[in-house]
Design a protein around this motif. Structure first.
Motif, short mmCIF file in Angstrom:
data_model
loop_
_atom_site.label_atom_id
_atom_site.label_comp_id
_atom_site.label_asym_id
_atom_site.label_seq_id
_atom_site.Cartn_x
_atom_site.Cartn_y
_atom_site.Cartn_z
N VAL A 213 0.84 -1.20 0.00
CA VAL A 213 0.00 0.00 0.00
C VAL A 213 0.87 1.25 0.00
N LYS A 214 1.95 1.21 0.79
CA LYS A 214 2.87 2.35 0.84
C LYS A 214 3.48 2.61 -0.53
N LYS A 215 3.86 1.55 -1.21
CA LYS A 215 4.45 1.70 -2.54
C LYS A 215 3.42 2.25 -3.52
N THR A 216 2.16 1.83 -3.37
CA THR A 216 1.09 2.28 -4.26
C THR A 216 0.88 3.78 -4.16
N TYR A 217 0.96 4.31 -2.93
CA TYR A 217 0.66 5.72 -2.71
C TYR A 217 1.88 6.62 -2.76
N GLN A 218 3.04 6.05 -2.94
CA GLN A 218 4.22 6.89 -3.13
C GLN A 218 4.18 7.48 -4.53
N SER A 219 4.51 8.75 -4.64
CA SER A 219 4.48 9.42 -5.95
C SER A 219 5.78 9.12 -6.68
N GLN A 220 5.85 7.93 -7.24
CA GLN A 220 7.05 7.50 -7.96
C GLN A 220 6.72 7.41 -9.45
N ASP A 221 7.31 8.30 -10.23
CA ASP A 221 7.11 8.25 -11.67
C ASP A 221 8.11 7.27 -12.26
N THR A 222 8.11 6.06 -11.73
CA THR A 222 9.09 5.07 -12.18
C THR A 222 8.81 4.65 -13.61
N GLN A 223 9.84 4.64 -14.39
CA GLN A 223 9.74 4.20 -15.76
C GLN A 223 10.06 2.72 -15.83
N GLU A 224 9.61 2.11 -16.91
CA GLU A 224 9.95 0.69 -17.10
C GLU A 224 11.45 0.57 -17.28
N LEU A 225 12.07 -0.25 -16.48
CA LEU A 225 13.52 -0.37 -16.54
C LEU A 225 13.96 -1.19 -17.74
N SER A 226 15.13 -0.87 -18.21
CA SER A 226 15.72 -1.66 -19.28
C SER A 226 16.01 -3.06 -18.78
N SER A 227 16.02 -4.01 -19.68
CA SER A 227 16.33 -5.40 -19.30
C SER A 227 17.80 -5.57 -18.96
N GLU A 228 18.60 -4.56 -19.29
CA GLU A 228 20.03 -4.63 -18.98
C GLU A 228 20.23 -4.42 -17.49
N THR A 229 20.77 -5.40 -16.79
CA THR A 229 21.03 -5.26 -15.36
C THR A 229 22.43 -4.75 -15.10
N SER A 230 23.32 -4.90 -16.04
CA SER A 230 24.66 -4.36 -15.92
C SER A 230 25.21 -4.11 -17.31
N ILE A 231 26.03 -3.08 -17.42
CA ILE A 231 26.56 -2.69 -18.72
C ILE A 231 28.07 -2.74 -18.66
N ALA A 232 28.67 -3.59 -19.45
CA ALA A 232 30.12 -3.74 -19.44
C ALA A 232 30.77 -2.50 -20.04
N PRO A 233 31.77 -1.93 -19.38
CA PRO A 233 32.45 -0.76 -19.91
C PRO A 233 33.06 -1.04 -21.28
N SER A 234 32.99 -0.04 -22.15
CA SER A 234 33.57 -0.17 -23.49
C SER A 234 35.09 -0.23 -23.37
N SER A 235 35.69 -0.95 -24.30
CA SER A 235 37.15 -1.07 -24.30
C SER A 235 37.82 0.14 -24.93
N ASN A 236 37.02 1.05 -25.50
CA ASN A 236 37.56 2.25 -26.14
C ASN A 236 37.76 3.33 -25.07
N ASP A 237 38.94 3.36 -24.46
CA ASP A 237 39.21 4.28 -23.36
C ASP A 237 39.13 5.74 -23.80
N ALA A 238 39.61 6.04 -24.98
CA ALA A 238 39.60 7.42 -25.47
C ALA A 238 38.16 7.93 -25.63
N LEU A 239 37.30 7.07 -26.17
CA LEU A 239 35.90 7.45 -26.35
C LEU A 239 35.22 7.63 -25.00
N ASN A 240 35.49 6.70 -24.06
CA ASN A 240 34.90 6.81 -22.73
C ASN A 240 35.33 8.10 -22.02
N THR A 241 36.61 8.45 -22.17
CA THR A 241 37.13 9.67 -21.54
C THR A 241 36.46 10.90 -22.12
N GLU A 242 36.28 10.93 -23.43
CA GLU A 242 35.64 12.07 -24.09
C GLU A 242 34.18 12.21 -23.67
#
Length: 326
Positions: free
Chosen positions: A180-209
């Motif tokens: 009930v508490k969760k129902t009445y909380q004003s949470q504009d929660t969006q549907e989450l992506s199915s991705e639970t974790s995202i592996a960092p890209s190996s392109n260090d230069a791109l990540n830094t930029e």
């Protein structure tokens, strides 16, 4: 009341189920026939709790035919109730397995929240993790009760059963309160992506930029002050894919999105406290006002995150800053 919300309707099933179990237990006690149906219910309890966990963590209504599929073992067990202890044992293993699956699913859900929302700490359902653990303990003790009831004195047997039902009532009430508490909380929660974790890209230069751009826009536009800032919001500001943003943050800081934004919020509060003390003006606002200004929307979250980042509680840091500025 709870049936009007699609994410909480599964809790209605749990209440109805427990009522049916109690009714059958009463009937079997009043009219003993040697044919027990109640052991079959042990194969339904786990799927119902798992069904509830899925429903409470997603905006997508769970299909009833999916639950019926999980109920097939219980339906088949109706024809083998003469093997009472075997069914009880299988039912107990089934419940513990479903509770573990619920725990794993909930942990993955929390991980997704941390990767995608800056208010993830306030949206976590730690209460449900605790409930799953307690349910597991109750199930183990109930297995013990059902296996020794043939040698248990009638008074002890009745009191043990009553205690078990009281514990379940308390736990169901606990679930009801938080649902009930969760129902009445004003949470504009969006549907989450199915991705639970995202592996960092190996392109260090791109990540830094990319991270350099992230830092600039988060600081100059004070985006961290938005209590419900999401990874998608930041992606829209930068015009960059959200996965690339998450990868850049993870690679450059070792933090997820929520931790990264909360770090900026903590630094904001620290700056306000340090500046106020250095000017010998004292703090113009209270700690909780500074926390809300920085983007936190929960006092408990603010205290926990602040201590994790600085090693001090907000009050301790404020006192230390005041002493240094004196």
């Amino acid at each position: 009341m709870i049936n009007s919300q699609q994410h909480s309707r599964s809790l209605v099933l749990l209440f109805v189920f427990q009522g049916v179990v109690c009714a059958f237990n009463l009937l079997e006690g009043l009219y003993p026939s040697g044919y027990l149906i109640t052991p079959v219910f042990t194969l339904l309890y786990g799927p119902l709790v798992y069904f509830y966990t899925l429903s409470i963590t997603t905006q997508t209504e769970q299909k009833i035919n999916t639950l019926l599929l999980h109920a097939l073992p219980a339906i088949c067990a109706v024809f083998f109730t003469r093997y009472t202890q075997t069914i009880i044992f299988i039912g107990t293993v089934s419940q513990l397995t479903y509770f573990y699956c619920s725990y794993r699913y909930l942990s993955a859900y929390h991980n997704s929240l941390m990767q995608q929302r800056s208010d993830a700490e306030t949206l976590k359902m730690k209460w449900l993790l605790k409930a799953l653990l307690i349910f597991g303990v109750i199930v183990v003790f109930d297995l013990l009760r059902m296996n020794v009831q043939t040698i248990t004195p009638i008074d002890l047997k009745m009191h043990w059963y009553l205690l078990n039902e009281i514990l379940l009532l308390i736990m169901f009430s606990f679930l009801l309160f938080h649902t009930v508490k969760k129902t009445y909380q004003s949470q504009d929660t969006q549907e989450l992506s199915s991705e639970t974790s995202i592996a960092p890209s190996s392109n260090d230069a791109l990540n830094t930029e990319i991270f350099s751009n992230i830092e600039q826009i988060v600081k100059t536009q004070l985006l961290y002050q938005q209590p419900r800032l999401t990874l998608t919001d930041l992606a829209n500001h930068l015009g960059i894919n959200s996965k690339d943003i998450s990868s850049a943050i993870n690679s450059s800081t070792g933090l997820n999105f929520c931790e990264y934004i909360n770090r900026h919020r903590v630094h904001h509060v620290q700056t306000q406290l340090d500046n106020s003390s250095a000017n010998s003006l004292g703090t113009k606002f209270s700690l909780i006002e500074l926390a809300f200004e920085a983007g936190f929307n929960s006092k408990s979250t603010f205290n926990a995150v602040f201590k994790k980042e600085t090693g001090l509680t907000p009050s301790q840091y404020k006192k230390k800053a005041t002493q240094n500025g004196a």
